[in-house]
Motif scaffolding. Structure first.
Motif, short mmCIF file in Angstrom:
data_model
loop_
_atom_site.label_atom_id
_atom_site.label_comp_id
_atom_site.label_asym_id
_atom_site.label_seq_id
_atom_site.Cartn_x
_atom_site.Cartn_y
_atom_site.Cartn_z
N LEU A 73 0.83 -1.21 0.00
CA LEU A 73 0.00 0.00 0.00
C LEU A 73 0.86 1.26 0.00
O LEU A 73 0.56 2.23 -0.71
CB LEU A 73 -0.94 -0.01 1.21
CG LEU A 73 -2.07 -1.02 1.16
CD1 LEU A 73 -2.83 -1.04 2.48
CD2 LEU A 73 -3.01 -0.72 0.01
N TYR A 74 1.93 1.25 0.79
CA TYR A 74 2.84 2.40 0.84
C TYR A 74 3.46 2.64 -0.53
O TYR A 74 3.58 3.78 -0.99
CB TYR A 74 3.92 2.15 1.89
CG TYR A 74 4.90 3.27 2.01
CD1 TYR A 74 4.58 4.44 2.68
CD2 TYR A 74 6.16 3.18 1.43
CE1 TYR A 74 5.48 5.49 2.78
CE2 TYR A 74 7.07 4.21 1.52
CZ TYR A 74 6.72 5.36 2.20
OH TYR A 74 7.62 6.39 2.29
N THR A 75 3.85 1.58 -1.20
CA THR A 75 4.43 1.70 -2.54
C THR A 75 3.42 2.29 -3.52
O THR A 75 3.75 3.18 -4.30
CB THR A 75 4.92 0.34 -3.04
OG1 THR A 75 5.87 -0.18 -2.11
CG2 THR A 75 5.56 0.44 -4.41
N LEU A 76 2.19 1.81 -3.46
CA LEU A 76 1.14 2.35 -4.35
C LEU A 76 0.87 3.83 -4.05
O LEU A 76 0.67 4.63 -4.97
CB LEU A 76 -0.13 1.53 -4.21
CG LEU A 76 -0.06 0.11 -4.77
CD1 LEU A 76 -1.33 -0.66 -4.43
CD2 LEU A 76 0.17 0.13 -6.27
N MET A 77 0.87 4.21 -2.78
CA MET A 77 0.67 5.62 -2.43
C MET A 77 1.84 6.48 -2.90
O MET A 77 1.65 7.62 -3.34
CB MET A 77 0.46 5.77 -0.93
CG MET A 77 -0.87 5.24 -0.45
SD MET A 77 -1.18 5.53 1.29
CE MET A 77 -0.27 4.19 2.02
N THR A 78 3.04 5.94 -2.84
CA THR A 78 4.22 6.67 -3.33
C THR A 78 4.11 6.89 -4.83
O THR A 78 4.37 7.99 -5.33
CB THR A 78 5.50 5.87 -3.00
OG1 THR A 78 5.57 5.70 -1.59
CG2 THR A 78 6.73 6.58 -3.50
N VAL A 85 2.39 14.69 -8.80
CA VAL A 85 3.40 15.75 -8.92
C VAL A 85 3.88 15.87 -10.35
O VAL A 85 4.03 16.98 -10.88
CB VAL A 85 4.58 15.49 -7.95
CG1 VAL A 85 5.74 16.41 -8.23
CG2 VAL A 85 4.12 15.63 -6.51
N TRP A 86 4.09 14.75 -11.02
CA TRP A 86 4.55 14.76 -12.40
C TRP A 86 3.54 15.44 -13.31
O TRP A 86 3.90 16.12 -14.26
CB TRP A 86 4.84 13.34 -12.86
CG TRP A 86 5.42 13.26 -14.23
CD1 TRP A 86 6.68 13.61 -14.61
CD2 TRP A 86 4.76 12.80 -15.41
NE1 TRP A 86 6.85 13.40 -15.95
CE2 TRP A 86 5.69 12.90 -16.48
CE3 TRP A 86 3.49 12.30 -15.67
CZ2 TRP A 86 5.37 12.53 -17.77
CZ3 TRP A 86 3.19 11.93 -16.96
CH2 TRP A 86 4.13 12.05 -17.99
N ARG A 87 2.25 15.26 -13.01
CA ARG A 87 1.20 15.88 -13.81
C ARG A 87 0.96 17.33 -13.43
O ARG A 87 0.13 18.00 -14.02
CB ARG A 87 -0.09 15.09 -13.65
CG ARG A 87 0.01 13.73 -14.34
CD ARG A 87 -1.21 12.88 -14.19
NE ARG A 87 -2.44 13.62 -14.43
CZ ARG A 87 -3.63 13.23 -14.01
NH1 ARG A 87 -3.73 12.12 -13.32
NH2 ARG A 87 -4.70 13.92 -14.28
N GLY A 88 1.68 17.85 -12.42
CA GLY A 88 1.56 19.25 -12.03
C GLY A 88 0.40 19.53 -11.10
O GLY A 88 0.02 20.68 -10.91
N GLU A 97 -4.49 21.84 0.22
CA GLU A 97 -3.76 21.63 -1.01
C GLU A 97 -2.38 22.29 -0.86
O GLU A 97 -2.28 23.43 -0.42
CB GLU A 97 -4.48 22.25 -2.20
CG GLU A 97 -5.82 21.58 -2.50
CD GLU A 97 -5.68 20.19 -3.07
OE1 GLU A 97 -4.72 19.95 -3.84
OE2 GLU A 97 -6.50 19.32 -2.74
N THR A 98 -1.35 21.54 -1.21
CA THR A 98 0.01 22.11 -1.18
C THR A 98 0.50 22.25 -2.61
O THR A 98 -0.07 21.69 -3.54
CB THR A 98 0.96 21.17 -0.41
OG1 THR A 98 0.95 19.89 -1.03
CG2 THR A 98 0.52 21.02 1.05
N SER A 99 1.53 23.01 -2.78
CA SER A 99 2.04 23.21 -4.14
C SER A 99 2.76 21.95 -4.61
O SER A 99 3.33 21.20 -3.84
CB SER A 99 2.99 24.40 -4.18
OG SER A 99 4.08 24.19 -3.32
N ALA A 100 2.73 21.75 -5.91
CA ALA A 100 3.34 20.55 -6.50
C ALA A 100 4.82 20.69 -6.66
O ALA A 100 5.44 21.60 -6.88
CB ALA A 100 2.70 20.25 -7.84
#
Length: 100
Positions: A73-78, A85-88, A97-100
């Motif tokens: 589960l941790y791997t999937l969440m990572t 983040v990659w998608r912005g 909400e935090t900045s990407a």
């Protein structure tokens, strides 16, 4: 990040998969016992490394099997977080909400 994800998969997922493969191979296949032996040793080492934590919290032996589930589960969440983040997109944290 890719190395971490690959490492998590190798440590926590591959031993279970190779154990299934070992038991699925025909009985006359000479690699079947090798699959079962190596995956069994890997599983024993993985679960054995979690024994001190389970003992520290005075939990039952069945909690040893929570480690591969939690790690998966941790791997999937990572992966999910990295994808966002990659998608912005921003990453939600504690309802904000935090900045990407």
């Amino acid at each position: 990040l890719a190395g971490t994800v690959i490492g998590m998969i190798v440590v926590y997922v591959v031993p279970w998969g190779s154990l299934i493969v070992g038991f699925s191979l025909p009985g006359d296949d000479p690699t079947a016992p090798l699959f079962v032996l190596l995956s069994g040793l890997s599983l024993l080492m993985m679960l054995g490394s979690y024994v001190p934590t389970v003992r520290s919290y005075r939990l039952g032996v069945r909690y040893l099997f929570a480690l591969p589930v939690a790690a998966s589960l941790y791997t999937l969440m990572t992966i999910s977080s990295a994808w966002r983040v990659w998608r912005g997109r921003s990453t939600p944290w504690k309802g904000r909400e935090t900045s990407a």
